[in-house]
Design a protein around this motif. Structure first.
Motif, short mmCIF file in Angstrom:
data_model
loop_
_atom_site.label_atom_id
_atom_site.label_comp_id
_atom_site.label_asym_id
_atom_site.label_seq_id
_atom_site.Cartn_x
_atom_site.Cartn_y
_atom_site.Cartn_z
N ARG A 36 2.34 -14.43 12.10
CA ARG A 36 1.10 -13.74 11.74
C ARG A 36 1.29 -12.23 11.63
O ARG A 36 2.25 -11.68 12.15
N PRO A 37 0.38 -11.53 10.94
CA PRO A 37 0.54 -10.07 10.78
C PRO A 37 0.35 -9.30 12.08
O PRO A 37 0.67 -8.12 12.13
N TYR A 38 -0.15 -9.97 13.14
CA TYR A 38 -0.34 -9.32 14.43
C TYR A 38 0.81 -9.64 15.40
O TYR A 38 0.61 -9.71 16.61
N HIS A 39 2.01 -9.87 14.88
CA HIS A 39 3.14 -10.20 15.74
C HIS A 39 3.58 -8.97 16.52
O HIS A 39 3.25 -7.82 16.16
N ILE A 40 4.31 -9.21 17.60
CA ILE A 40 4.82 -8.10 18.42
C ILE A 40 5.72 -7.21 17.56
O ILE A 40 6.61 -7.69 16.86
N GLY A 41 5.46 -5.93 17.62
CA GLY A 41 6.20 -4.96 16.81
C GLY A 41 5.45 -4.50 15.58
O GLY A 41 5.81 -3.49 14.97
N ALA A 42 4.39 -5.23 15.22
CA ALA A 42 3.61 -4.86 14.03
C ALA A 42 2.68 -3.70 14.35
O ALA A 42 2.16 -3.59 15.46
N ASN A 43 2.46 -2.85 13.37
CA ASN A 43 1.50 -1.76 13.50
C ASN A 43 0.24 -2.14 12.75
O ASN A 43 0.28 -2.38 11.53
N ILE A 44 -0.87 -2.22 13.45
CA ILE A 44 -2.11 -2.71 12.85
C ILE A 44 -2.59 -1.79 11.74
O ILE A 44 -3.01 -2.26 10.67
N ALA A 45 -2.52 -0.49 11.97
CA ALA A 45 -2.98 0.47 10.95
C ALA A 45 -2.16 0.33 9.67
O ALA A 45 -2.71 0.34 8.56
N GLU A 46 -0.84 0.18 9.80
CA GLU A 46 0.01 0.03 8.62
C GLU A 46 -0.27 -1.29 7.91
O GLU A 46 -0.18 -1.36 6.67
N GLY A 47 -0.61 -2.33 8.68
CA GLY A 47 -0.92 -3.62 8.09
C GLY A 47 -2.21 -3.62 7.29
O GLY A 47 -2.45 -4.52 6.49
N MET A 48 -3.04 -2.59 7.48
CA MET A 48 -4.31 -2.50 6.77
C MET A 48 -4.20 -1.66 5.50
O MET A 48 -5.15 -1.59 4.72
N LEU A 49 -3.04 -1.02 5.29
CA LEU A 49 -2.89 -0.12 4.14
C LEU A 49 -2.71 -0.90 2.84
O LEU A 49 -2.09 -1.96 2.81
N ILE A 50 -3.25 -0.34 1.78
CA ILE A 50 -3.06 -0.89 0.43
C ILE A 50 -2.06 0.01 -0.30
O ILE A 50 -2.32 1.21 -0.46
N PRO A 51 -0.91 -0.52 -0.71
CA PRO A 51 0.12 0.31 -1.35
C PRO A 51 -0.41 0.98 -2.62
O PRO A 51 -1.28 0.43 -3.31
N GLU A 52 0.14 2.14 -2.90
CA GLU A 52 -0.25 2.86 -4.11
C GLU A 52 0.14 2.04 -5.34
O GLU A 52 1.26 1.54 -5.44
N GLY A 53 -0.78 1.91 -6.25
CA GLY A 53 -0.52 1.15 -7.47
C GLY A 53 -0.74 -0.34 -7.35
O GLY A 53 -0.51 -1.09 -8.31
N ALA A 54 -1.17 -0.79 -6.16
CA ALA A 54 -1.41 -2.23 -5.98
C ALA A 54 -2.58 -2.68 -6.85
O ALA A 54 -3.53 -1.92 -7.10
N ALA A 55 -2.52 -3.91 -7.30
CA ALA A 55 -3.58 -4.43 -8.16
C ALA A 55 -4.90 -4.51 -7.42
O ALA A 55 -4.95 -4.92 -6.25
N ALA A 56 -5.96 -4.10 -8.08
CA ALA A 56 -7.30 -4.16 -7.49
C ALA A 56 -8.03 -5.41 -7.98
O ALA A 56 -7.62 -6.05 -8.97
N ASP A 57 -9.08 -5.78 -7.28
CA ASP A 57 -9.90 -6.91 -7.72
C ASP A 57 -10.47 -6.60 -9.10
O ASP A 57 -10.85 -5.47 -9.40
#
Length: 417
Positions: A176-197
């Motif tokens: 899961r994205p909440y595994h040990i070592g994961a950064n929650i704030a970074e997991g919420m970021l949308i990369p630049e240029g990522a496709a939008a809805d």
């Protein structure tokens, strides 16, 4: 034909093993998925069997996969694989059409597929399964039944042990994205240029008692004979969705404190409970001990839950809980930790450690450097997992050696003939 049969056994067997294993290491994840399906199809009464069904399904998948891979119990494994595919292929078609749940959960959190992707995958696997089924009587190569029984028994015991261990503690492998070592704030970021809805607009107009819908390319905005009635936006394509979304921490008194928690330079304990009413009273003393320790050490200790304010206030009052509760989405809570309650240690948004309620540490264990404590704990856990992996690998290699020996003997016999 034998080559096609062998390749089919290899592919289907490995797929079943992978699918069964990722479910076995996270039985609660499969339980939640079964529950979602039961609710979506109006079968709420079946929610009680979701957990045993999750363990049974993973054990069956893993067993069928191992039997196919090592050519054990040929007829039974061929029938088992066929029954799986005959049931789940049309079922995934129904799910793809109706889309009651966006992810089928066939590979747990290890590999997320859409319902249409799952249906396409099942169609391909069904073809290989049919090859195995119709050729089940053609392969005369075999090895002693007792060896086959040992393989199957080992697989069943191994699967059940992993499921029970992961249920009573935490998944031995966390996808899961909440595994040990994961950064929650970074997991919420949308990369630049990522496709939008992507959305399209539909417009409803009326003329002479006739109501008609138009899209952005043909709506009669310049034709005064049409009267505008309504408009709506419809999503036509999903854009990029970050691994962590809908995560927030808030309550009625302080509002949203998500950024404050995720940017805290010091340690933060999150006491996670999706349903406060289902917390076992036997662990309350440990929770009190930990929270008091945190307060004495000037470490933040907060509770996050999906339960209502009145319920949390009653819980705090009844058990003399010295920390505040905040609300977080229930799905996020179930994803963060497969335990009710669970405990998470954060530092500047990074998950340093997680505990099942059966493994809550005492305050004495945490005295000193928390970072050093978590490193030592993970090292001990890694040693256990390495030993388990080595033992399992050796047993599988022995089975594979037996299989290859039998195959080589069969080739020699045919050449002699």
């Amino acid at each position: 034909m034998r080559t096609i049969q062998f390749i089919s056994r290899l592919l289907v067997g490995l797929l079943f093993i992978f699918s069964g294993f990722v479910k076995a290491v996270d039985p609660m994840g499969s339980t939640y998925k079964f529950t979602d399906y039961f609710i979506a199809f109006g079968m709420d009464a079946l929610k009680e069997i979701a957990f045993p069904l999750a363990i049974l399904l993973s054990a069956l998948e893993l067993t069928v996969g191992m039997a196919l891979l090592f050519n054990a119990w040929r007829k039974i494994s061929a029938w088992g694989a066929l029954l799986f595919m005959v049931v789940f292929t049309p079922l995934t078609l129904v799910l793809a059409i109706s889309n009651p749940v966006s992810d089928c959960g066939c590979f747990g959190d290890a590999l997320i597929l859409t319902n249409w992707e799952t249906f396409g995958k099942n169609l391909i696997i069904l073809i290989f399964t049919l090859v195995i089924f119709f050729a089940r009587k053609n392969d005369n190569k075999s090895y002693p039944v007792w060896k086959q029984n040992i393989l199957i028994s080992f697989t069943i015991i191994f699967s059940l042990w992993i499921s029970v261990y992961s249920y009573r503690h935490l998944p031995i492998i966390d996808f899961r994205p909440y595994h040990i070592g994961a950064n929650i704030a970074e997991g919420m970021l949308i990369p630049e240029g990522a496709a939008a809805d992507e959305y399209t607009s539909l417009f409803t107009y009326e003329k002479d008692g006739i109501v008609k819908e138009f899209d952005e390319t043909n709506y009669p905005w310049q034709d005064s004979t049409w009267t505008f009635v309504d408009s709506q936006q419809i999503k036509i394509k999903d854009g990029y969705t970050p691994p962590i979304h809908d995560f927030s921490i808030s309550n009625d008194y302080e509002g949203d404190i998500t950024d404050r928690v995720l940017n805290d330079e010091t340690y933060t304990f999150l006491f996670v409970s999706k349903e406060i009413s289902k917390i076992n009273n036997d662990i309350i003393a440990k929770v009190q001990d930990l929270s008091i320790f945190a307060l004495e050490q000037n470490i933040s200790f907060i509770g996050i839950t999906a339960s209502g304010q009145s319920e949390t206030e009653e819980f705090k009052s009844n058990h003399e809980i010295p920390f505040e509760f905040y609300n977080t989405d229930e799905i996020q809570l179930k994803t963060i930790v497969r335990s009710n309650p669970g405990l998470v240690l954060l530092k500047k948004g990074t998950i340093l450690d997680k505990w099942h309620f059966n493994d809550f540490p005492s305050s004495n264990e945490l005295k000193g450097d928390l970072a050093a404590y978590t490193i030592t704990k993970h090292q001990k856990l890694n040693i256990k997992l390495i030993l388990i992996s080595i033992t399992s690998t050796l047993l599988l290699l022995i089975c594979l050696f037996v299989l290859l020996t039998q195959a080589r003997t069969g080739v020699k016999n045919r050449l002699q003939l």
